[in-house]
Design an enzyme around this catalytic site. Structure first.
Site, PDB file in Angstrom:
ATOM      1  N   HIS A  51       0.815  -1.228   0.000  1.00 38.21           N
ATOM      2  CA  HIS A  51       0.000   0.000   0.000  1.00 38.21           C
ATOM      3  C   HIS A  51       0.852   1.283   0.000  1.00 38.21           C
ATOM      4  CE1 HIS A  51      -3.165  -2.823   0.984  1.00 38.21           C
ATOM      5  NE2 HIS A  51      -2.511  -3.199   2.058  1.00 38.21           N
ATOM      6  N   SER A  74       1.586  -0.193  -5.316  1.00 37.94           N
ATOM      7  CA  SER A  74       0.661  -0.475  -4.233  1.00 37.94           C
ATOM      8  C   SER A  74       0.160  -1.905  -4.410  1.00 37.94           C
ATOM      9  CB  SER A  74      -0.514   0.501  -4.294  1.00 37.94           C
ATOM     10  OG  SER A  74      -1.071   0.642  -3.011  1.00 37.94           O
ATOM     11  N   SER A  79      -5.670   1.706  -2.413  1.00 34.43           N
ATOM     12  CA  SER A  79      -4.990   2.087  -1.166  1.00 34.43           C
ATOM     13  C   SER A  79      -3.934   3.172  -1.312  1.00 34.43           C
ATOM     14  CB  SER A  79      -4.371   0.845  -0.527  1.00 34.43           C
ATOM     15  OG  SER A  79      -3.365   0.312  -1.369  1.00 34.43           O
ATOM     16  N   ASP A 137       3.279  -7.600  -0.012  1.00 30.35           N
ATOM     17  CA  ASP A 137       2.161  -7.541   0.926  1.00 30.35           C
ATOM     18  C   ASP A 137       0.967  -8.222   0.258  1.00 30.35           C
ATOM     19  OD1 ASP A 137       0.087  -6.959   2.641  1.00 30.35           O
ATOM     20  OD2 ASP A 137       0.471  -4.808   2.743  1.00 30.35           O
ATOM     21  N   GLU A 199       4.509  -9.334   4.155  1.00 27.61           N
ATOM     22  CA  GLU A 199       3.901  -8.521   5.199  1.00 27.61           C
ATOM     23  C   GLU A 199       2.677  -9.144   5.879  1.00 27.61           C
ATOM     24  OE1 GLU A 199       4.813  -5.521   6.283  1.00 27.61           O
ATOM     25  OE2 GLU A 199       3.014  -4.563   7.062  1.00 27.61           O
ATOM     26  N   ASN A 224       4.861 -11.177   8.859  1.00 29.25           N
ATOM     27  CA  ASN A 224       3.571 -11.109   9.552  1.00 29.25           C
ATOM     28  C   ASN A 224       3.639 -11.750  10.935  1.00 29.25           C
ATOM     29  OD1 ASN A 224       0.560 -10.631   9.510  1.00 29.25           O
ATOM     30  ND2 ASN A 224       0.609 -12.831   9.873  1.00 29.25           N
ATOM     31  N   LYS A 229       4.603  -7.567  14.692  1.00 28.22           N
ATOM     32  CA  LYS A 229       3.777  -7.251  13.519  1.00 28.22           C
ATOM     33  C   LYS A 229       2.343  -7.672  13.802  1.00 28.22           C
ATOM     34  CE  LYS A 229       1.887  -7.080   9.377  1.00 28.22           C
ATOM     35  NZ  LYS A 229       0.503  -7.525   9.127  1.00 28.22           N
ATOM     36  N   ASP A 233       0.054  -4.539  14.484  1.00 25.37           N
ATOM     37  CA  ASP A 233      -0.535  -3.968  13.269  1.00 25.37           C
ATOM     38  C   ASP A 233      -1.930  -4.566  13.032  1.00 25.37           C
ATOM     39  OD1 ASP A 233      -1.241  -4.366  10.457  1.00 25.37           O
ATOM     40  OD2 ASP A 233       0.767  -3.821   9.839  1.00 25.37           O
ATOM     41  N   ASN A 234      -2.012  -5.897  12.974  1.00 26.26           N
ATOM     42  CA  ASN A 234      -3.284  -6.550  12.659  1.00 26.26           C
ATOM     43  C   ASN A 234      -4.340  -6.200  13.714  1.00 26.26           C
ATOM     44  OD1 ASN A 234      -1.161  -7.730  11.258  1.00 26.26           O
ATOM     45  ND2 ASN A 234      -2.174  -9.689  11.044  1.00 26.26           N
ATOM     46  N   CYS A 238      -5.898  -2.282  13.148  1.00 25.37           N
ATOM     47  CA  CYS A 238      -7.294  -2.387  12.695  1.00 25.37           C
ATOM     48  C   CYS A 238      -8.246  -1.786  13.728  1.00 25.37           C
ATOM     49  CB  CYS A 238      -7.648  -3.836  12.383  1.00 25.37           C
ATOM     50  SG  CYS A 238      -6.832  -4.436  10.885  1.00 25.37           S
ATOM     51  N   HIS A 344      -7.437  -9.173   3.460  1.00 23.07           N
ATOM     52  CA  HIS A 344      -6.559  -8.687   2.392  1.00 23.07           C
ATOM     53  C   HIS A 344      -7.203  -8.675   1.005  1.00 23.07           C
ATOM     54  CE1 HIS A 344      -2.696  -7.450   0.820  1.00 23.07           C
ATOM     55  NE2 HIS A 344      -2.966  -8.217  -0.212  1.00 23.07           N
ATOM     56  N   HIS A 397      -3.566   2.084   8.591  1.00 23.00           N
ATOM     57  CA  HIS A 397      -3.087   2.179   9.973  1.00 23.00           C
ATOM     58  C   HIS A 397      -2.236   3.432  10.182  1.00 23.00           C
ATOM     59  CE1 HIS A 397      -4.620  -1.725  10.079  1.00 23.00           C
ATOM     60  NE2 HIS A 397      -3.539  -2.442  10.270  1.00 23.00           N
ATOM     61  N   SER A 405       5.717  -2.760  12.224  1.00 22.68           N
ATOM     62  CA  SER A 405       5.690  -3.685  11.082  1.00 22.68           C
ATOM     63  C   SER A 405       6.885  -3.443  10.159  1.00 22.68           C
ATOM     64  CB  SER A 405       4.416  -3.479  10.265  1.00 22.68           C
ATOM     65  OG  SER A 405       3.303  -3.507  11.100  1.00 22.68           O
ATOM     66  N   GLN A 409      10.198  -5.362   8.590  1.00 19.35           N
ATOM     67  CA  GLN A 409      10.458  -5.509   7.149  1.00 19.35           C
ATOM     68  C   GLN A 409      11.902  -5.163   6.811  1.00 19.35           C
ATOM     69  OE1 GLN A 409       9.198  -6.736   4.544  1.00 19.35           O
ATOM     70  NE2 GLN A 409       6.969  -6.776   4.709  1.00 19.35           N
TER      71      GLN A 409
HETATM   72  P1  NAI Z   1      -6.052 -14.814  11.423  1.00 17.66           P
HETATM   73  O1  NAI Z   1      -5.746 -16.097  10.757  1.00 17.66           O
HETATM   74  O2  NAI Z   1      -5.410 -14.467  12.719  1.00 17.66           O
HETATM   75  O3  NAI Z   1      -7.634 -14.650  11.641  1.00 17.66           O
HETATM   76  C1  NAI Z   1      -8.609 -15.024  10.724  1.00 17.66           C
HETATM   77  C2  NAI Z   1      -9.716 -15.702  11.510  1.00 17.66           C
HETATM   78  O4  NAI Z   1     -10.822 -15.956  10.655  1.00 17.66           O
HETATM   79  C3  NAI Z   1      -9.278 -17.051  12.093  1.00 17.66           C
HETATM   80  O5  NAI Z   1      -9.468 -17.073  13.493  1.00 17.66           O
HETATM   81  C4  NAI Z   1     -10.173 -18.065  11.378  1.00 17.66           C
HETATM   82  O6  NAI Z   1     -10.518 -19.155  12.215  1.00 17.66           O
HETATM   83  C5  NAI Z   1     -11.372 -17.208  11.012  1.00 17.66           C
HETATM   84  N1  NAI Z   1     -12.150 -17.730   9.887  1.00 17.66           N
HETATM   85  C6  NAI Z   1     -11.725 -18.395   8.768  1.00 17.66           C
HETATM   86  N2  NAI Z   1     -12.769 -18.724   7.991  1.00 17.66           N
HETATM   87  C7  NAI Z   1     -13.876 -18.266   8.607  1.00 17.66           C
HETATM   88  C8  NAI Z   1     -15.259 -18.292   8.290  1.00 17.66           C
HETATM   89  N3  NAI Z   1     -15.716 -18.910   7.200  1.00 17.66           N
HETATM   90  N4  NAI Z   1     -16.131 -17.700   9.149  1.00 17.66           N
HETATM   91  C9  NAI Z   1     -15.700 -17.113  10.295  1.00 17.66           C
HETATM   92  N5  NAI Z   1     -14.387 -17.053  10.644  1.00 17.66           N
HETATM   93  C10 NAI Z   1     -13.494 -17.615   9.811  1.00 17.66           C
HETATM   94  O7  NAI Z   1      -5.717 -13.697  10.337  1.00 17.66           O
HETATM   95  P2  NAI Z   1      -5.553 -12.124  10.620  1.00 17.66           P
HETATM   96  O8  NAI Z   1      -4.132 -11.829  10.877  1.00 17.66           O
HETATM   97  O9  NAI Z   1      -6.585 -11.699  11.567  1.00 17.66           O
HETATM   98  O10 NAI Z   1      -5.845 -11.553   9.164  1.00 17.66           O
HETATM   99  C11 NAI Z   1      -7.129 -11.634   8.548  1.00 17.66           C
HETATM  100  C12 NAI Z   1      -7.062 -10.991   7.161  1.00 17.66           C
HETATM  101  O11 NAI Z   1      -6.767  -9.601   7.297  1.00 17.66           O
HETATM  102  C13 NAI Z   1      -5.962 -11.541   6.267  1.00 17.66           C
HETATM  103  O12 NAI Z   1      -6.415 -11.530   4.935  1.00 17.66           O
HETATM  104  C14 NAI Z   1      -4.834 -10.538   6.434  1.00 17.66           C
HETATM  105  O13 NAI Z   1      -3.936 -10.580   5.372  1.00 17.66           O
HETATM  106  C15 NAI Z   1      -5.622  -9.254   6.522  1.00 17.66           C
HETATM  107  N6  NAI Z   1      -4.995  -8.100   7.157  1.00 17.66           N
HETATM  108  C16 NAI Z   1      -5.541  -6.885   6.831  1.00 17.66           C
HETATM  109  C17 NAI Z   1      -5.062  -5.737   7.401  1.00 17.66           C
HETATM  110  C18 NAI Z   1      -5.632  -4.422   7.013  1.00 17.66           C
HETATM  111  O14 NAI Z   1      -5.067  -3.393   7.361  1.00 17.66           O
HETATM  112  N7  NAI Z   1      -6.746  -4.363   6.331  1.00 17.66           N
HETATM  113  C19 NAI Z   1      -3.958  -5.756   8.381  1.00 17.66           C
HETATM  114  C20 NAI Z   1      -3.508  -7.088   8.706  1.00 17.66           C
HETATM  115  C21 NAI Z   1      -4.012  -8.215   8.114  1.00 17.66           C
END
Ligand code: NAI
Length: 476
Positions: A51, A74, A79, A137, A199, A224, A229, A233-234, A238, A344, A397, A405, A409
């Site tokens: 991003h 990006s 983003s 990322d 990332e 990650n 991180k 960050d997550n 968020c 993501h 963020h 984070s 990196q």
């Molecule tokens: P995580 O693996 O810690 O959490 C995801 C959760 O979703 C898990 O607990 C899993 O059991 C649950 N899950 C999976 N399938 C499901 C379903 N069908 N129904 C309900 N729950 C379900 O992953 P994390 O780190 O929380 O990341 C989640 C997403 O967010 C990823 O795609 C990651 O890349 C992205 N992300 C986005 C950020 C942003 O700024 N927008 C920042 C960091 C991560």
């Protein structure tokens, strides 16, 4: 210098925000000071796909100060902050008429064709060569290089089937054209890459999958899963930016509303906490009994989406999985329910299925906010076309959390670039002492006074006075 951004005249504004951000990014600035004399990234050609925000600008300029030659895109079509992109191209010493910074190929609101074109441009240096490092990322840059090399080895780029997502067709077209222009280029690029640092959760999943199938072509560091991180960050990132996204997109009062958070991982935990902080009644959905139990003990109702789809006002998907909210779900939602994703990729919400609902109408309210009106007259509000709403509708963020984070990196880039022999093809995490170092770099700014272990205490709990303080399996 080759580059493509929205408007270089935004550079002065971007530079002012970069200067403010530098103060909020103590980890990155300390890293600049630590390596000022040695420039460990001299000779590194880093292609970054992350991003293009103000915080990322501070990351890019840190890599440059450490000696790297950098090109950037990006990792999402919505983003980019155009003033940040402009400031990076112009650079601290350049002017819009005489840019002296880093080639960036990114603007807010790219089409998917443009997005993949940008990725291709950043992987191609003007001298004809490629990068020797990737900073990724979500894994799109890594994917393009791997698929390109795979299809070159196979002798042909496959044709997409009718069922394939639109984006996959675009990726295949991009590869077909680029290979026709210069056969063998992806194989050559892949050979030159010493490693990638990834990332996010979703990108890391892809890397482990590729390694498991024997398809990973170069070593990777999973940034990650540094504690500093994903647990910051997550979660805390968020916790901040989910509300920012909702407010800037809709300005609807969150207090008193029913909000559903799908997924209670690190991102979901931050989102649920923030929505509760605003006074929403938060309901969580989960598939993992451990995370479901955590959510319940944190005081959230945990149930299935089907149970509550008709009573909730706000939906946020945070699973990293696909087809979480289907078109059938959206048809059953309350009038003007807000539907958003912070994971993501954009496949958590079935946008293609929504568009196929017979008689549905899309009414664009403003960029990245659409009202979808069903034939019966009721509507839902979809943020950022189902793409990550905190970066699509707001600015992602804040700097302080991204400093954690991005310090990971930079350390990961230095590790892979300077100690290549220590990392055969595989997926690695940074050692705990470096994770603790990143945290340490951020304590002073918050006025934290750390208690020091005595020698006797350290012996008693079996650690070194200087750390690491926890075994690798500790979960925080
Ligand atoms: P995580 O693996 O810690 O959490 C995801 C959760 O979703 C898990 O607990 C899993 O059991 C649950 N899950 C999976 N399938 C499901 C379903 N069908 N129904 C309900 N729950 C379900 O992953 P994390 O780190 O929380 O990341 C989640 C997403 O967010 C990823 O795609 C990651 O890349 C992205 N992300 C986005 C950020 C942003 O700024 N927008 C920042 C960091 C991560």
């Amino acid at each position: 210098m080759d580059f493509k951004v929205a408007d270089l005249s935004l550079a002065a504004f971007g530079r002012k925000e970069i200067q403010l951000a530098e103060h909020e990014m103590p980890g990155l600035m300390a890293t600049r000071r630590e390596y000022a004399g040695t420039r460990p990234l001299a000779g590194a050609r880093i292609m970054g796909s992350l991003h293009m925000t103000i915080q990322t600008a501070v990351l890019i300029e840190t890599l440059v100060e450490l000696g790297a030659d950098v090109r950037w895109v990006s990792c999402n079509i919505f983003s980019t902050q155009d003033h940040a992109a402009a400031a990076v191209v112009v650079g601290p010493d350049g002017t819009p008429d005489d840019p002296k910074g880093v080639p960036v190929f990114a603007w807010k609101g790219e089409t998917l064709e443009e997005y993949w074109w940008c990725t291709e441009q950043a992987l191609q240096w003007p001298d004809g060569g490629g990068p020797n490092m990737i900073l990724d990322d979500g894994g799109d840059a890594t994917l393009l290089v791997h698929k390109g090399a795979e299809y070159e080895a196979a002798g042909a780029v496959p044709t997409a089937s009718a069922d394939d997502p639109e984006e996959w067709k675009i990726i295949l077209d991009t590869l077909r054209r680029s290979i026709a222009e210069r056969p063998g280029r992806w194989t050559e690029i892949a050979k030159g890459i010493k490693g990638v640092t990834e990332e996010t959760t979703t990108g890391v999943h892809r890397l482990y999958e590729m390694h498991k199938n024997g398809r990973l072509l170069f070593p990777a560091i999973n940034v990650n899963d540094s504690v500093t991180k994903s647990k910051f960050d997550n979660k805390y990132g968020c916790r901040h930016s989910v509300i920012d996204g909702l407010n800037r997109a809709t300005d609807v009062l969150i207090g008193g509303k029913v909000a559903v958070v799908c997924g209670y991982g690190d991102v979901g935990k931050g989102c649920a906490d923030a929505l509760r902080g605003q006074g929403a009644r938060v309901i969580v959905t989960e598939i993992d009994p451990i995370c479901a139990l955590q959510a319940a003990m944190d005081g959230f109702q945990v149930t299935t989406l089907d149970e509550v789809v008709g009573i909730a006002d706000i939906f946020v998907t945070a699973t990293g999985n696909f087809n979480i909210i289907t078109a059938e779900h959206m048809a059953k939602m309350k009038h003007q329910a807000i539907v958003s994703n912070i994971g993501h990729f954009d496949n958590e919400i079935d946008m293609a299925g929504l568009a196929r609902v017979e008689g549905i109408k899309r009414n664009n309210i403003k960029p990245q906010v659409d009202e979808w009106v069903f034939p019966d007259g009721h509507s839902i509000i979809v943020l950022a076309e189902g793409r990550l709403m905190n970066l699509g509708c707001a600015t992602g963020h804040p700097s302080f959390v991204m400093s954690n984070s991005f310090t990971n990196q930079v350390i990961a880039q230095i590790e892979l670039f300077t100690k290549t022999a220590d990392y055969p093809v595989g997926v690695y995490t940074l050692p705990k002492h470096l994770d603790e170092k990143v945290a340490r770099l951020h304590l002073d700014a918050l006025g934290v006074k750390l208690t020091e272990l005595t020698k006797e205490q350290a012996e008693y709990i079996g650690v070194d006075v200087q750390g690491p303080y926890k075994p690798d399996h500790y979960r925080y």
